[in-house]
Design a protein around this motif. Sequence first.
Motif, PDB file in Angstrom:
ATOM      1  N   THR A   1      43.383  48.705  72.547  1.00  0.00           N
ATOM      2  CA  THR A   1      42.348  48.775  73.310  1.00  0.00           C
ATOM      3  C   THR A   1      41.337  47.589  73.178  1.00  0.00           C
ATOM      4  OG1 THR A   1      41.094  49.746  71.643  1.00  0.00           O
ATOM      5  CG2 THR A   1      42.110  51.132  73.007  1.00  0.00           C
ATOM      6  N   VAL A   2      41.493  46.447  72.254  1.00  0.00           N
ATOM      7  CA  VAL A   2      40.725  45.524  72.269  1.00  0.00           C
ATOM      8  C   VAL A   2      41.681  44.237  72.214  1.00  0.00           C
ATOM      9  CG1 VAL A   2      39.012  46.654  71.014  1.00  0.00           C
ATOM     10  CG2 VAL A   2      40.931  45.363  69.538  1.00  0.00           C
ATOM     11  N   THR A   3      42.655  44.281  72.813  1.00  0.00           N
ATOM     12  CA  THR A   3      43.756  43.125  72.710  1.00  0.00           C
ATOM     13  C   THR A   3      43.144  42.171  73.519  1.00  0.00           C
ATOM     14  OG1 THR A   3      45.584  44.629  72.697  1.00  0.00           O
ATOM     15  CG2 THR A   3      46.088  42.321  73.424  1.00  0.00           C
ATOM     16  N   ASP A   4      42.687  42.172  74.766  1.00  0.00           N
ATOM     17  CA  ASP A   4      41.978  40.955  75.501  1.00  0.00           C
ATOM     18  C   ASP A   4      40.755  40.583  74.878  1.00  0.00           C
ATOM     19  OD1 ASP A   4      43.725  41.502  77.547  1.00  0.00           O
ATOM     20  OD2 ASP A   4      42.612  42.728  78.857  1.00  0.00           O
ATOM     21  N   GLU A   5      40.048  41.313  74.270  1.00  0.00           N
ATOM     22  CA  GLU A   5      38.696  40.792  73.531  1.00  0.00           C
ATOM     23  C   GLU A   5      38.976  39.971  72.382  1.00  0.00           C
ATOM     24  OE1 GLU A   5      35.495  43.199  70.804  1.00  0.00           O
ATOM     25  OE2 GLU A   5      36.011  43.985  72.891  1.00  0.00           O
ATOM     26  N   LEU A   6      40.185  40.372  71.603  1.00  0.00           N
ATOM     27  CA  LEU A   6      40.636  39.707  70.493  1.00  0.00           C
ATOM     28  C   LEU A   6      41.469  38.518  70.774  1.00  0.00           C
ATOM     29  CD1 LEU A   6      41.348  39.510  67.404  1.00  0.00           C
ATOM     30  CD2 LEU A   6      43.476  41.057  67.739  1.00  0.00           C
ATOM     31  N   MET A   7      42.280  38.382  71.961  1.00  0.00           N
ATOM     32  CA  MET A   7      42.680  37.010  72.604  1.00  0.00           C
ATOM     33  C   MET A   7      41.542  36.139  72.809  1.00  0.00           C
ATOM     34  SD  MET A   7      46.236  37.161  72.775  1.00  0.00           S
ATOM     35  CE  MET A   7      46.463  36.140  74.278  1.00  0.00           C
ATOM     36  N   ASP A   8      40.450  36.629  73.515  1.00  0.00           N
ATOM     37  CA  ASP A   8      39.398  35.869  73.755  1.00  0.00           C
ATOM     38  C   ASP A   8      38.631  35.078  72.355  1.00  0.00           C
ATOM     39  OD1 ASP A   8      39.863  36.083  76.466  1.00  0.00           O
ATOM     40  OD2 ASP A   8      38.095  37.718  76.618  1.00  0.00           O
ATOM     41  N   CYS A   9      38.814  35.758  71.336  1.00  0.00           N
ATOM     42  CA  CYS A   9      37.900  35.671  70.207  1.00  0.00           C
ATOM     43  C   CYS A   9      38.817  34.567  69.360  1.00  0.00           C
ATOM     44  CB  CYS A   9      37.824  37.060  69.219  1.00  0.00           C
ATOM     45  SG  CYS A   9      37.149  36.556  67.692  1.00  0.00           S
ATOM     46  N   PHE A  10      40.230  34.818  69.437  1.00  0.00           N
ATOM     47  CA  PHE A  10      40.861  33.750  68.978  1.00  0.00           C
ATOM     48  C   PHE A  10      41.069  32.344  69.509  1.00  0.00           C
ATOM     49  CE2 PHE A  10      43.857  37.423  66.840  1.00  0.00           C
ATOM     50  CZ  PHE A  10      43.429  37.048  65.784  1.00  0.00           C
ATOM     51  N   HIS A  11      40.921  32.415  70.902  1.00  0.00           N
ATOM     52  CA  HIS A  11      40.765  31.195  71.733  1.00  0.00           C
ATOM     53  C   HIS A  11      39.544  30.535  71.490  1.00  0.00           C
ATOM     54  CE1 HIS A  11      44.244  32.986  74.365  1.00  0.00           C
ATOM     55  NE2 HIS A  11      44.538  31.665  74.356  1.00  0.00           N
ATOM     56  N   LYS A  12      38.506  31.346  71.222  1.00  0.00           N
ATOM     57  CA  LYS A  12      37.117  30.598  70.933  1.00  0.00           C
ATOM     58  C   LYS A  12      37.110  29.833  69.692  1.00  0.00           C
ATOM     59  CE  LYS A  12      33.819  33.142  69.195  1.00  0.00           C
ATOM     60  NZ  LYS A  12      32.715  34.271  69.190  1.00  0.00           N
ATOM     61  N   PHE A  13      37.988  30.393  68.643  1.00  0.00           N
ATOM     62  CA  PHE A  13      37.916  29.656  67.157  1.00  0.00           C
ATOM     63  C   PHE A  13      39.128  28.695  67.188  1.00  0.00           C
ATOM     64  CE2 PHE A  13      35.663  33.639  65.961  1.00  0.00           C
ATOM     65  CZ  PHE A  13      34.720  32.919  65.005  1.00  0.00           C
ATOM     66  N   ARG A  14      39.974  28.658  68.117  1.00  0.00           N
ATOM     67  CA  ARG A  14      41.270  27.774  68.130  1.00  0.00           C
ATOM     68  C   ARG A  14      40.825  26.290  68.339  1.00  0.00           C
ATOM     69  NH1 ARG A  14      45.513  27.836  72.597  1.00  0.00           N
ATOM     70  NH2 ARG A  14      43.855  27.005  73.840  1.00  0.00           N
ATOM     71  N   LEU A  15      39.894  25.869  68.944  1.00  0.00           N
ATOM     72  CA  LEU A  15      39.255  24.455  69.193  1.00  0.00           C
ATOM     73  C   LEU A  15      40.331  23.518  69.162  1.00  0.00           C
ATOM     74  CD1 LEU A  15      36.310  24.759  66.385  1.00  0.00           C
ATOM     75  CD2 LEU A  15      36.092  24.926  68.634  1.00  0.00           C
ATOM     76  N   ARG A  16      40.638  22.506  68.429  1.00  0.00           N
ATOM     77  CA  ARG A  16      41.791  21.594  68.290  1.00  0.00           C
ATOM     78  C   ARG A  16      42.890  21.841  67.665  1.00  0.00           C
ATOM     79  NH1 ARG A  16      36.870  18.539  68.361  1.00  0.00           N
ATOM     80  NH2 ARG A  16      36.838  17.249  70.142  1.00  0.00           N
ATOM     81  N   SER A  17      42.947  23.132  67.113  1.00  0.00           N
ATOM     82  CA  SER A  17      44.130  23.889  66.366  1.00  0.00           C
ATOM     83  C   SER A  17      45.337  23.544  66.954  1.00  0.00           C
ATOM     84  CB  SER A  17      43.959  25.065  65.683  1.00  0.00           C
ATOM     85  OG  SER A  17      42.771  24.842  64.705  1.00  0.00           O
ATOM     86  N   ASN A  18      46.328  23.196  66.684  1.00  0.00           N
ATOM     87  CA  ASN A  18      47.665  23.100  67.551  1.00  0.00           C
ATOM     88  C   ASN A  18      48.485  24.356  67.195  1.00  0.00           C
ATOM     89  OD1 ASN A  18      50.098  22.802  68.696  1.00  0.00           O
ATOM     90  ND2 ASN A  18      50.703  20.872  67.390  1.00  0.00           N
ATOM     91  N   VAL A  19      48.034  25.547  67.905  1.00  0.00           N
ATOM     92  CA  VAL A  19      48.486  26.976  67.959  1.00  0.00           C
ATOM     93  C   VAL A  19      48.487  27.619  69.250  1.00  0.00           C
ATOM     94  CG1 VAL A  19      46.283  27.752  66.934  1.00  0.00           C
ATOM     95  CG2 VAL A  19      48.474  29.049  66.812  1.00  0.00           C
ATOM     96  N   ASP A  20      49.293  28.320  69.785  1.00  0.00           N
ATOM     97  CA  ASP A  20      49.288  28.789  71.042  1.00  0.00           C
ATOM     98  C   ASP A  20      49.394  30.366  70.665  1.00  0.00           C
ATOM     99  OD1 ASP A  20      49.620  26.691  72.696  1.00  0.00           O
ATOM    100  OD2 ASP A  20      51.638  26.372  72.323  1.00  0.00           O
ATOM    101  N   ILE A  21      48.580  31.200  71.401  1.00  0.00           N
ATOM    102  CA  ILE A  21      48.335  32.497  71.249  1.00  0.00           C
ATOM    103  C   ILE A  21      48.670  33.230  72.526  1.00  0.00           C
ATOM    104  CG2 ILE A  21      46.708  34.146  70.646  1.00  0.00           C
ATOM    105  CD1 ILE A  21      44.673  31.824  69.487  1.00  0.00           C
ATOM    106  N   GLU A  22      49.676  33.941  72.466  1.00  0.00           N
ATOM    107  CA  GLU A  22      50.111  34.776  73.724  1.00  0.00           C
ATOM    108  C   GLU A  22      50.340  36.283  73.601  1.00  0.00           C
ATOM    109  OE1 GLU A  22      54.328  34.532  76.272  1.00  0.00           O
ATOM    110  OE2 GLU A  22      54.116  33.412  74.598  1.00  0.00           O
ATOM    111  N   ASN A  23      49.920  36.930  74.566  1.00  0.00           N
ATOM    112  CA  ASN A  23      50.106  38.650  74.373  1.00  0.00           C
ATOM    113  C   ASN A  23      51.371  38.838  75.049  1.00  0.00           C
ATOM    114  OD1 ASN A  23      49.824  41.172  74.843  1.00  0.00           O
ATOM    115  ND2 ASN A  23      47.732  41.164  76.005  1.00  0.00           N
ATOM    116  N   LEU A  24      52.153  39.458  74.010  1.00  0.00           N
ATOM    117  CA  LEU A  24      53.449  39.919  74.196  1.00  0.00           C
ATOM    118  C   LEU A  24      53.620  41.540  74.133  1.00  0.00           C
ATOM    119  CD1 LEU A  24      55.410  37.837  71.363  1.00  0.00           C
ATOM    120  CD2 LEU A  24      54.963  37.241  73.769  1.00  0.00           C
TER     121      LEU A  24
END
Length: 405
Positions: free
Chosen positions: A150-173
């Motif tokens: 129920t919070v997947t999209d919200e959680l994805m937005d949160c991770f992307h906010k914190f990612r900054l210059r980190s070399n990590v891709d985040i994907e919804n599977l």
Amino acid sequence: MQIFKNSASPIYRIYRNRSFYSRFFCNNQQQKSHFEDVGSSMASRLKTRSVIRFRGPDTIKFLQGLVTNDVRKFGEAIGEKTSTLTTPNVSTVSETPIYAAMLTPQGRFLYDLFIYRPSRSYEKLDKTGSKPGSNPTDDPFDLLADVDATVTDELMDCFHKFRLRSNVDIENLSEEFSCWQRFGKNLSTSSDSKEEPEASALGWGAGVDKAGQSSTKGNTSGWQWYKDPRLDSLGFRGIFPSNTIPPLVEANKETDELNYLQWRVEKGVAEGSTEIPKGEAIPLEYNLAGLNAISFDKGCYVGQESVARTHHRGVIRKRLLPLKFLNKSGDEVEQKVAPGSEVVGVSSDKKVGTVTTALGSRGMGLLRLEEAFKGSGSLSLKGQDNVKIEVIRPDWWPSEWFPDH
């Protein structure tokens, strides 16, 4: 007990609503809240959970600063670690998952995650199913997370906010993979194939089946059950491709997710951002330390200061507890309690806590420990004197959590 067989969408559309439990049982008057008919095991596809993937060289560093548990172990060599439940045609060498949470800067709960390190190609069998695969140098580093749907999209937005210059891709599977739980009375103490007859003929050297065969042909995720990182009594958990049924799950053993919910409720284990109120819950009051979700020596993460201060102070006055709802005669009552109901002392009418989850005649509540364990018949619902509250002592709690008396 009548086992829930149908996990179709209508009931799940209201599952995450706080009033779901009472609404569902109002339409299912004959459902009981005991697992008397549960045999060796059952398995449920968890439609309330979804899967996201972290990929890239900065994955561990990125998550280490965000979650409550220590993810650095996923960067270490696996060595001789093995899965606790052997499954078809998968290497027995694996890394156990961890349970963790994300918090607000003030130390309040936001999201929970089960984090897995998928088997690398060289840790699995090759296409013949008879020996380990090769060791490709370009094998990407992945971690998978089982999260509240129920919070997947919200959680994805949160991770992307914190990612900054980190070399990590985040994907919804969520479309490709599903979360499953395997549980039951006889699984509580089963930790290897000797105690798990269904698993004894599976694994290295066993007959090849279609599911296992496909896992040797480049499938980089799933196909493995892991002991639930929270409690042995919760059974096994795993992530599997959505178009398949996991190994060891027979047609008559797949059951509705509500049975898994009830299995947790009777043990006092909350899961997800509804049962553990997002932005409100204090992690230690919801027993996340006892559920192996918090590392107190990993260093800094968001919300760490508040959690550490509360832990080292050593005083937790309220905790989440499993509850039983009874009438004045001591019989269990159904459909009488809604989440959010106040629990009060019978003699004082003083608030002791709140029911957080209600499912038939069972539930969970956040209660003050001093009043919760005073004795049978000491608690009731505010405005409903005909409903008594019985607090169940969880057998997994450490002794120091119980009040002296």
